[in-house]
Design a protein around this motif. Sequence first.
Motif, PDB file in Angstrom:
ATOM      1  N   TYR A 126      48.207  25.120  52.925  1.00  0.00           N
ATOM      2  CA  TYR A 126      49.522  25.752  52.775  1.00  0.00           C
ATOM      3  C   TYR A 126      50.664  24.741  52.837  1.00  0.00           C
ATOM      4  O   TYR A 126      51.753  25.004  52.332  1.00  0.00           O
ATOM      5  CB  TYR A 126      49.708  26.826  53.851  1.00  0.00           C
ATOM      6  CG  TYR A 126      48.890  28.069  53.592  1.00  0.00           C
ATOM      7  CD1 TYR A 126      49.271  28.995  52.626  1.00  0.00           C
ATOM      8  CD2 TYR A 126      47.723  28.324  54.295  1.00  0.00           C
ATOM      9  CE1 TYR A 126      48.520  30.130  52.370  1.00  0.00           C
ATOM     10  CE2 TYR A 126      46.957  29.463  54.057  1.00  0.00           C
ATOM     11  CZ  TYR A 126      47.361  30.363  53.090  1.00  0.00           C
ATOM     12  OH  TYR A 126      46.622  31.486  52.841  1.00  0.00           O
ATOM     13  N   ASN A 231      52.363  27.611  40.297  1.00  0.00           N
ATOM     14  CA  ASN A 231      51.083  28.239  40.623  1.00  0.00           C
ATOM     15  C   ASN A 231      49.922  27.355  40.181  1.00  0.00           C
ATOM     16  O   ASN A 231      48.987  27.079  40.951  1.00  0.00           O
ATOM     17  CB  ASN A 231      51.013  29.594  39.895  1.00  0.00           C
ATOM     18  CG  ASN A 231      50.292  30.653  40.695  1.00  0.00           C
ATOM     19  OD1 ASN A 231      49.274  30.377  41.314  1.00  0.00           O
ATOM     20  ND2 ASN A 231      50.808  31.861  40.671  1.00  0.00           N
ATOM     21  N   GLU A 327      56.547  36.130  46.005  1.00  0.00           N
ATOM     22  CA  GLU A 327      55.518  37.124  46.336  1.00  0.00           C
ATOM     23  C   GLU A 327      55.893  38.519  45.837  1.00  0.00           C
ATOM     24  O   GLU A 327      55.018  39.308  45.480  1.00  0.00           O
ATOM     25  CB  GLU A 327      55.301  37.166  47.848  1.00  0.00           C
ATOM     26  CG  GLU A 327      54.614  35.914  48.389  1.00  0.00           C
ATOM     27  CD  GLU A 327      54.020  36.154  49.753  1.00  0.00           C
ATOM     28  OE1 GLU A 327      54.745  36.649  50.629  1.00  0.00           O
ATOM     29  OE2 GLU A 327      52.817  35.863  49.935  1.00  0.00           O
ATOM     30  N   THR A 331      52.876  38.446  42.447  1.00  0.00           N
ATOM     31  CA  THR A 331      51.652  39.145  42.849  1.00  0.00           C
ATOM     32  C   THR A 331      51.603  40.548  42.237  1.00  0.00           C
ATOM     33  O   THR A 331      50.555  41.004  41.783  1.00  0.00           O
ATOM     34  CB  THR A 331      51.552  39.249  44.377  1.00  0.00           C
ATOM     35  OG1 THR A 331      52.747  39.841  44.895  1.00  0.00           O
ATOM     36  CG2 THR A 331      51.378  37.886  45.018  1.00  0.00           C
ATOM     37  N   SER A 334      50.781  40.306  38.537  1.00  0.00           N
ATOM     38  CA  SER A 334      49.345  40.082  38.365  1.00  0.00           C
ATOM     39  C   SER A 334      48.579  41.384  38.552  1.00  0.00           C
ATOM     40  O   SER A 334      47.742  41.750  37.710  1.00  0.00           O
ATOM     41  CB  SER A 334      48.849  39.041  39.384  1.00  0.00           C
ATOM     42  OG  SER A 334      47.434  38.979  39.394  1.00  0.00           O
ATOM     43  N   VAL A 392      45.893  38.495  45.217  1.00  0.00           N
ATOM     44  CA  VAL A 392      45.756  37.259  46.008  1.00  0.00           C
ATOM     45  C   VAL A 392      44.271  37.078  46.320  1.00  0.00           C
ATOM     46  O   VAL A 392      43.722  37.813  47.139  1.00  0.00           O
ATOM     47  CB  VAL A 392      46.581  37.321  47.307  1.00  0.00           C
ATOM     48  CG1 VAL A 392      46.407  36.035  48.118  1.00  0.00           C
ATOM     49  CG2 VAL A 392      48.059  37.546  46.990  1.00  0.00           C
ATOM     50  N   VAL A 395      42.908  34.071  51.442  1.00  0.00           N
ATOM     51  CA  VAL A 395      43.867  33.609  52.454  1.00  0.00           C
ATOM     52  C   VAL A 395      43.104  32.738  53.445  1.00  0.00           C
ATOM     53  O   VAL A 395      41.915  32.944  53.671  1.00  0.00           O
ATOM     54  CB  VAL A 395      44.552  34.790  53.193  1.00  0.00           C
ATOM     55  CG1 VAL A 395      45.439  35.567  52.255  1.00  0.00           C
ATOM     56  CG2 VAL A 395      43.529  35.713  53.845  1.00  0.00           C
ATOM     57  N   SER A 457      45.794  41.799  52.229  1.00  0.00           N
ATOM     58  CA  SER A 457      45.313  41.159  53.447  1.00  0.00           C
ATOM     59  C   SER A 457      45.224  42.220  54.559  1.00  0.00           C
ATOM     60  O   SER A 457      45.101  43.402  54.260  1.00  0.00           O
ATOM     61  CB  SER A 457      46.225  39.987  53.848  1.00  0.00           C
ATOM     62  OG  SER A 457      45.640  39.260  54.912  1.00  0.00           O
ATOM     63  N   CYS A 463      50.561  41.979  54.247  1.00  0.00           N
ATOM     64  CA  CYS A 463      51.727  41.866  53.360  1.00  0.00           C
ATOM     65  C   CYS A 463      52.827  42.826  53.807  1.00  0.00           C
ATOM     66  O   CYS A 463      52.631  44.039  53.850  1.00  0.00           O
ATOM     67  CB  CYS A 463      51.315  42.165  51.929  1.00  0.00           C
ATOM     68  SG  CYS A 463      52.694  42.206  50.773  1.00  0.00           S
ATOM     69  N   LEU A 500      46.727  30.551  43.074  1.00  0.00           N
ATOM     70  CA  LEU A 500      47.323  31.155  44.274  1.00  0.00           C
ATOM     71  C   LEU A 500      47.391  32.665  44.095  1.00  0.00           C
ATOM     72  O   LEU A 500      47.201  33.443  45.026  1.00  0.00           O
ATOM     73  CB  LEU A 500      48.725  30.594  44.520  1.00  0.00           C
ATOM     74  CG  LEU A 500      48.835  29.085  44.764  1.00  0.00           C
ATOM     75  CD1 LEU A 500      50.294  28.701  44.981  1.00  0.00           C
ATOM     76  CD2 LEU A 500      47.981  28.653  45.938  1.00  0.00           C
ATOM     77  N   VAL A 501      47.703  33.072  42.864  1.00  0.00           N
ATOM     78  CA  VAL A 501      47.697  34.480  42.463  1.00  0.00           C
ATOM     79  C   VAL A 501      46.710  34.590  41.307  1.00  0.00           C
ATOM     80  O   VAL A 501      46.657  33.715  40.448  1.00  0.00           O
ATOM     81  CB  VAL A 501      49.106  34.932  42.023  1.00  0.00           C
ATOM     82  CG1 VAL A 501      49.073  36.344  41.455  1.00  0.00           C
ATOM     83  CG2 VAL A 501      50.083  34.857  43.205  1.00  0.00           C
TER      84      VAL A 501
END
Length: 516
Positions: A126, A231, A327, A331, A334, A392, A395, A457, A463, A500-501
């Motif tokens: 991260y 990304n 975000e 996200t 996507s 996502v 994580v 998550s 989220c 990442l996405v």
Amino acid sequence: MLMIQKPLTMGFSIFSPSRSLDGVSGFFQVVFLLSLFLVLFKAVQFYLRRQWLLKTLQKFPSTPSHWLWGHHRKDKDLQQILSWVEKFPSACLQWLSGSCARVLLYDPDYVKVILGRSDPKASGIYQLVVPWIGYGLLLLNGKKWFQHRRMLTPAFHYDILKPYIRIMADSVNTMLDKWEKLDGQDHSLDVFHYISMMTLDTVMKCAFSYQGSVQLDENSRSYTKAVEDLNNLTFHRIRSVFYWNNTIYKMSSDGRLFYHACQLAHQHTDGVIKMRKAQLQNEEELEKVKKKRRLDFLDILLLSKMEDGKSLSDEDLRAEVDTFMFEGHDTTASGLSWIFYALATHPEHQQRCREEVQSVLGDGTSVTWDHLDQMPYTTMCIKEAMRLYPPVPSVSRELNTPVTFPDGRSLPKGITVAISIYGLHHNPRFWPNPKVFDPSRFAPDSSRHSHSYLPFSGGARNCIGKQFAMNEMKVAVALTLLRFELLPDPTRIPVPMLRLVLKSKDGIHLRLKKLR
């Protein structure tokens, strides 16, 4: 005269070319020896780290990997993960490089253990996105994360989210109006670009009090393009061991592209902050905001006080805006793109959703908060699409204390664990026929493990905007199905790609048939 000339001769010999060359040669010898020592030191460090990892993680199986590059298969990471899920129960070892490994988890019982703890985000991975989004909610840890989470939670209260439905509907209709002007039936259309602009438009209006229309402003395309580049570049950096060094990365072509894209993204968010600050200088606008029972996302950031009585620093303010801007739109874009693709490839489910939406909305002239709970089958299809294509894919956490899993295997402090949401959602032990699109998995009377489905998550760090995103996706799906039939393009089948996405290798192309 002789006595005068003698020291001159001596002085000349001191600075003679041969002596100078000897000095330069000696300098390079020292540099060479130091470089050799550094290389040897790094080699020993690499060897010792690798041996420690091999011994520490020996109970977690793995497939053969390259001694330097690890398990690197260009754009085939997801296929590799699916093979591990089938071959190794619960978890496996993934080498990112020769001396960097993480434990990949895709069993709900394992995942539940990790999400029930307070481990920080994995610093190594991260840390690479800090120049882009800074230390906002995504990257913060400890007390400061808790303070910011508590401060921003009211921005997602249902009283705030309710009036956003109309704004979301307006943004979706703007996108659909653009689609109507295109010849999308005979030629396929990469829907992700349009959906990305629509979700950015929505988040700008809802969370940042933006008055214009991002979708009608071509300049906004530079931000979405910058996010797309960031990304890809960030993911490639994670997979390249040499690029983990900041100095090497900044000198590389990828590094220069990355920092240029960061600059473009920051120009956009700085403009948003500056514009809202200027609006709040107007006493009328400020009083109107202060009278609100609950504040929007950006207004909370601008007007809140921390525990020490001070306002949020400019650095913290921009980090939170950068984080939610990314975000809140990428996200969701996507997720929606893959939902549309899933419905396009399963026309019987698409038609059933359409009939449900028609029974609830009629001609769709207005969509309200109450309508969203009256579309259960559409919601089931949305959830099943996000199971197949989680926005996502993973994580990561860095263990701050040792952990023991239900089967007795344990890990020490300092090890990185990655929750593979993609692997979890395709685990055949918990999802029979995992590659099949089956919305009945999410029927009201169905049962499943509490941690087998995690598109947003889970645990304390789930989220914060998950309800915002679900509302937006329901509105977008409902209004789109009222105006278009979604058809696949058999010549351009999207291939999911780990970033990442979750993205598609060559876009998500669909044909659009306008409904009468």
